[in-house]
Design an enzyme around this catalytic site. Structure first.
Site, PDB file in Angstrom:
ATOM      1  N   HIS A 229       8.018   1.611 -10.290  1.00 52.99           N
ATOM      2  CA  HIS A 229       6.825   1.157  -9.572  1.00 52.99           C
ATOM      3  C   HIS A 229       5.584   1.517 -10.359  1.00 52.99           C
ATOM      4  CE1 HIS A 229       8.056   5.141  -8.133  1.00 52.99           C
ATOM      5  NE2 HIS A 229       6.769   5.426  -8.025  1.00 52.99           N
TER       6      HIS A 229
ATOM      7  N   ASN B 257       5.004   6.839 -13.225  1.00 53.70           N
ATOM      8  CA  ASN B 257       5.679   8.124 -13.352  1.00 53.70           C
ATOM      9  C   ASN B 257       7.115   7.852 -13.797  1.00 53.70           C
ATOM     10  OD1 ASN B 257       3.620   9.926 -12.578  1.00 53.70           O
ATOM     11  ND2 ASN B 257       3.971   9.466 -10.420  1.00 53.70           N
TER      12      ASN B 257
ATOM     13  N   HIS C 134       1.736   2.288 -10.164  1.00 56.91           N
ATOM     14  CA  HIS C 134       0.657   2.682  -9.253  1.00 56.91           C
ATOM     15  C   HIS C 134      -0.644   2.010  -9.702  1.00 56.91           C
ATOM     16  CE1 HIS C 134       2.589   6.327  -7.316  1.00 56.91           C
ATOM     17  NE2 HIS C 134       3.327   6.266  -8.406  1.00 56.91           N
TER      18      HIS C 134
ATOM     19  N   GLU D 200       9.313  10.375  -7.581  1.00 55.03           N
ATOM     20  CA  GLU D 200      10.091  10.643  -6.362  1.00 55.03           C
ATOM     21  C   GLU D 200      10.990   9.488  -5.996  1.00 55.03           C
ATOM     22  OE1 GLU D 200       7.016  11.504  -3.523  1.00 55.03           O
ATOM     23  OE2 GLU D 200       7.078  13.659  -3.954  1.00 55.03           O
ATOM     24  N   VAL D 201      10.559   8.275  -6.300  1.00 58.03           N
ATOM     25  CA  VAL D 201      11.331   7.089  -5.931  1.00 58.03           C
ATOM     26  C   VAL D 201      11.837   6.443  -7.221  1.00 58.03           C
ATOM     27  CG1 VAL D 201      11.306   4.858  -4.776  1.00 58.03           C
ATOM     28  CG2 VAL D 201       9.931   6.747  -3.859  1.00 58.03           C
TER      29      VAL D 201
ATOM     30  N   ARG E 121       0.825  -1.201   0.000  1.00 66.78           N
ATOM     31  CA  ARG E 121       0.000   0.000   0.000  1.00 66.78           C
ATOM     32  C   ARG E 121       0.867   1.263   0.000  1.00 66.78           C
ATOM     33  NH1 ARG E 121      -4.831  -1.877   0.118  1.00 66.78           N
ATOM     34  NH2 ARG E 121      -5.290  -3.727   1.348  1.00 66.78           N
ATOM     35  N   ASP E 122       0.442   2.243  -0.804  1.00 66.25           N
ATOM     36  CA  ASP E 122       1.124   3.532  -0.800  1.00 66.25           C
ATOM     37  C   ASP E 122       0.921   4.185   0.571  1.00 66.25           C
ATOM     38  OD1 ASP E 122       2.099   5.647  -3.269  1.00 66.25           O
ATOM     39  OD2 ASP E 122       1.562   6.519  -1.319  1.00 66.25           O
ATOM     40  N   ILE E 123       1.993   4.760   1.100  1.00 66.69           N
ATOM     41  CA  ILE E 123       1.937   5.327   2.452  1.00 66.69           C
ATOM     42  C   ILE E 123       1.097   6.602   2.486  1.00 66.69           C
ATOM     43  CG2 ILE E 123       3.972   6.848   2.364  1.00 66.69           C
ATOM     44  CD1 ILE E 123       4.855   5.501   5.030  1.00 66.69           C
TER      45      ILE E 123
HETATM   46  P1  AMP Z   1       6.315   8.440  -7.474  1.00 64.33           P
HETATM   47  O1  AMP Z   1       5.938   9.868  -7.229  1.00 64.33           O
HETATM   48  O2  AMP Z   1       5.683   7.849  -8.716  1.00 64.33           O
HETATM   49  O3  AMP Z   1       7.812   8.222  -7.427  1.00 64.33           O
HETATM   50  O4  AMP Z   1       5.646   7.616  -6.308  1.00 64.33           O
HETATM   51  C1  AMP Z   1       6.286   7.318  -5.115  1.00 64.33           C
HETATM   52  C2  AMP Z   1       5.192   6.885  -4.186  1.00 64.33           C
HETATM   53  O5  AMP Z   1       5.787   6.201  -3.104  1.00 64.33           O
HETATM   54  C3  AMP Z   1       4.377   8.041  -3.611  1.00 64.33           C
HETATM   55  O6  AMP Z   1       3.003   7.878  -3.956  1.00 64.33           O
HETATM   56  C4  AMP Z   1       4.607   7.913  -2.090  1.00 64.33           C
HETATM   57  O7  AMP Z   1       3.463   8.220  -1.334  1.00 64.33           O
HETATM   58  C5  AMP Z   1       5.021   6.461  -1.950  1.00 64.33           C
HETATM   59  N1  AMP Z   1       5.862   6.140  -0.805  1.00 64.33           N
HETATM   60  C6  AMP Z   1       6.925   6.842  -0.338  1.00 64.33           C
HETATM   61  N2  AMP Z   1       7.465   6.208   0.728  1.00 64.33           N
HETATM   62  C7  AMP Z   1       6.739   5.090   0.921  1.00 64.33           C
HETATM   63  C8  AMP Z   1       6.788   4.026   1.876  1.00 64.33           C
HETATM   64  N3  AMP Z   1       7.735   3.975   2.850  1.00 64.33           N
HETATM   65  N4  AMP Z   1       5.863   3.034   1.799  1.00 64.33           N
HETATM   66  C9  AMP Z   1       4.900   3.079   0.851  1.00 64.33           C
HETATM   67  N5  AMP Z   1       4.810   4.045  -0.090  1.00 64.33           N
HETATM   68  C10 AMP Z   1       5.704   5.041  -0.045  1.00 64.33           C
END
Ligand code: AMP
Ligand code: ZN
Length: 108
Positions: free
Chosen positions: A96, A83, A98, A91-92, A28-30
Site C-alpha cells: 500500500h 513501508n 500512503h 503492519e499490513v 482513507r486510513d482508519i
Molecule cells: P503500514 O504500517 O504501512 O502497514 O500501514 C498500515 C496502515 O493501515 C496504517 O496506517 C493503519 O492505520 C491502516 N489501517 C489498518 N486497518 C485499516 C482499515 N480497516 N481501514 C483503513 N486503514 C486501516
C-alpha cells in the site's frame, strides 16, 4: 481470506473509498497521521511494494496523482510512502502506498 486489505477489496470490510480503477483501490486510513491520509493498493494481493511490477506501480502512481487532485493537495504538496518490512513498521502485508498531506509534514 485473512488479508485485511483483500477483504476491503472484496467489500467484506468497510472502507471510505475515495478513488478506484480496474486494478487499484484508494481509501482513507482508519488512523490518519495527517489531515489527508489515503492508502492506495493494488486489487491483487502482493505482500510488499518491491514485489509490484511496473504496471502495478504505474497504476498506483497514476491513481495517487488523481487522489491528490481530488483531495485538494496537488499544489500544496504531499508525501508518498511505502513501508516495507518489519523495521519500517509495516503492519499490513498487502502493498500500500500512503498519501499524506493537508498540512506541513514533519521532516523525514
Ligand atoms: P503500514 O504500517 O504501512 O502497514 O500501514 C498500515 C496502515 O493501515 C496504517 O496506517 C493503519 O492505520 C491502516 N489501517 C489498518 N486497518 C485499516 C482499515 N480497516 N481501514 C483503513 N486503514 C486501516
Ligand atoms: Zn491482500
Amino acid at each position: 481470506m485473512s488479508c485485511l486489505f483483500c477483504r476491503i477489496v472484496a467489500g467484506e470490510v468497510p472502507a471510505t473509498v475515495v478513488h478506484e480503477t480496474k486494478t487499484t483501490l484508494a481509501f482513507r486510513d482508519i488512523q490518519p497521521k495527517a489531515p489527508v491520509h489515503v492508502l492506495l493498493i493494488p486489487r491483487e494481493h502482493v505482500p510488499n511494494a518491491v514485489d509490484l511490477d511496473g504496471d502495478q506501480l504505474g497504476g498506483l502512481f497514476a491513481a495517487a496523482r488523481e487522489v491528490a487532485a481530488g483531495e485538494g493537495v496537488a499544489e500544496s504538496g504531499y508525501r508518498l510512502l511505502f513501508n516495507t518490512g518489519p523495521d519500517s513498521g509495516q503492519e499490513v502485508f498487502h502493498a500500500h502506498l500512503h498519501l499524506l498531506g493537508g498540512e506541513r509534514l514533519s521532516r523525514l
